[in-house]
Design an enzyme around this catalytic site. Sequence first.
Site, PDB file in Angstrom:
ATOM      1  N   ASP A  99     -10.011 -85.490 -13.162  1.00  0.00           N
ATOM      2  CA  ASP A  99      -9.585 -84.708 -14.314  1.00  0.00           C
ATOM      3  C   ASP A  99     -10.736 -84.468 -15.292  1.00  0.00           C
ATOM      4  O   ASP A  99     -10.871 -83.383 -15.854  1.00  0.00           O
ATOM      5  CB  ASP A  99      -8.389 -85.354 -15.024  1.00  0.00           C
ATOM      6  CG  ASP A  99      -8.564 -86.846 -15.277  1.00  0.00           C
ATOM      7  OD1 ASP A  99      -9.651 -87.379 -14.994  1.00  0.00           O
ATOM      8  OD2 ASP A  99      -7.605 -87.477 -15.766  1.00  0.00           O
TER       9      ASP A  99
ATOM     10  N   ASP B 150       2.256 -88.136  -8.518  1.00  0.00           N
ATOM     11  CA  ASP B 150       3.539 -88.461  -7.894  1.00  0.00           C
ATOM     12  C   ASP B 150       4.444 -89.321  -8.762  1.00  0.00           C
ATOM     13  O   ASP B 150       5.561 -89.672  -8.351  1.00  0.00           O
ATOM     14  CB  ASP B 150       3.330 -89.131  -6.528  1.00  0.00           C
ATOM     15  CG  ASP B 150       2.497 -90.393  -6.610  1.00  0.00           C
ATOM     16  OD1 ASP B 150       2.223 -90.867  -7.725  1.00  0.00           O
ATOM     17  OD2 ASP B 150       2.097 -90.915  -5.546  1.00  0.00           O
TER      18      ASP B 150
END
Length: 389
Positions: free
Chosen positions: A308, A221
């Site tokens: 990730d 974001d």
Amino acid sequence: MIFRRKLKFSLKLFLIICSCLLIVLRLYAVLINSSRGDTVGGPLTLVPQPHLLTQGSYTGIVSDREVEPVNSLRGGEPLPLEGTERTGRPGNLGGVGTEVLRVVGGEEESKRAIAVDDSLSNLGRRTQLNDIFISVKTTAQFHRNRVDLLLRTWVQLATDQIFFFTDVDDAELSRRTNDHVINTNCSAIHSREALCCKMSFEYNHFIKSASKYRWFCHVDDDNYVNVPSLVQLLQQYNHVEDWYIGRPSLNHPLEILDPDSEQEKVSFWFATGGAGFCISRGLALKMIPFTVNGRLQSTCGKIRLPDDCTIAFILYNYLGVELTQVHRFHSHLEPLKRMKTNTLRQQITLSYSGITNVVRISGFSEMEDPSRFLSIHCFLFPNSVEKCP
């Protein structure tokens, strides 16, 4: 004598007919395989579009998930799409063919995903914006600042493609995004468990709608996405091949103990989530046995690394796919103030950190635009903002 001549003629005629039948059968087999997406290779031609911006290259430093910022291993320009084998990228397109059928088992999610229509005519079509699924990871405390800023800028360019993954219900945000808000019920704490929990929802949401999309792209974001630049990047890759595209955060492969042996080590490159990364549909489908039904979170716990890193571990350790590095992804830990304004049109993602580590660009005042996202958006798309300086 006449009988022998007739016999020879009959044999020759028989051989000619058999040869013709063999040629027909071979042509039929080629057509069948091509329609299944098993023999399509070669580069996808990139034809410029009026609304897309020109591309270039930019070398910088990027890192995220609380690791040191360092240079990447190798250049980030796309590799040519070829039908021959390469390290981490099999020449066979796989995608939704027999390769995937062999690994997905009988899971319900995989059945939905394999119902994708990759006809020969569809494979030849260039990737467009509506082929890309973009997930934005966020949390409740950032709905009214970070997410609001995204809605005022780049999200306007791809409203239907973007889904926000958060940790609470938010009726106002749902209204503004046309119900593209998914409450994961994951923890709001910025922890390894919460990150992996949300990533699992992002991936599963893509898989359930994989027939609609060619690419799964994740951003945070605090990322600005240059949408036309992203589209042009993905147009250079074949979505049914195995492609994992992003930027690493270390100047060496991440090395960990193999959780399956606990004696051997495994090393791999990972794309930092804070800069964003993309995975082709063909590869995303192959990930199903290792990601659905809580398996991604389980692996995350086993290797004790964030989302990730876990994605990269699954891709490399289980599927043999390496990261394709592209230098035009950027995260908030990179020294963004060094970026030159004349390179902005070439970038794919940007970020910011506080009011000091931001892209230096003229436009709105620092008070009006501390992140510089409004000014960047005005620079790139002056007609999409109500009032630009």
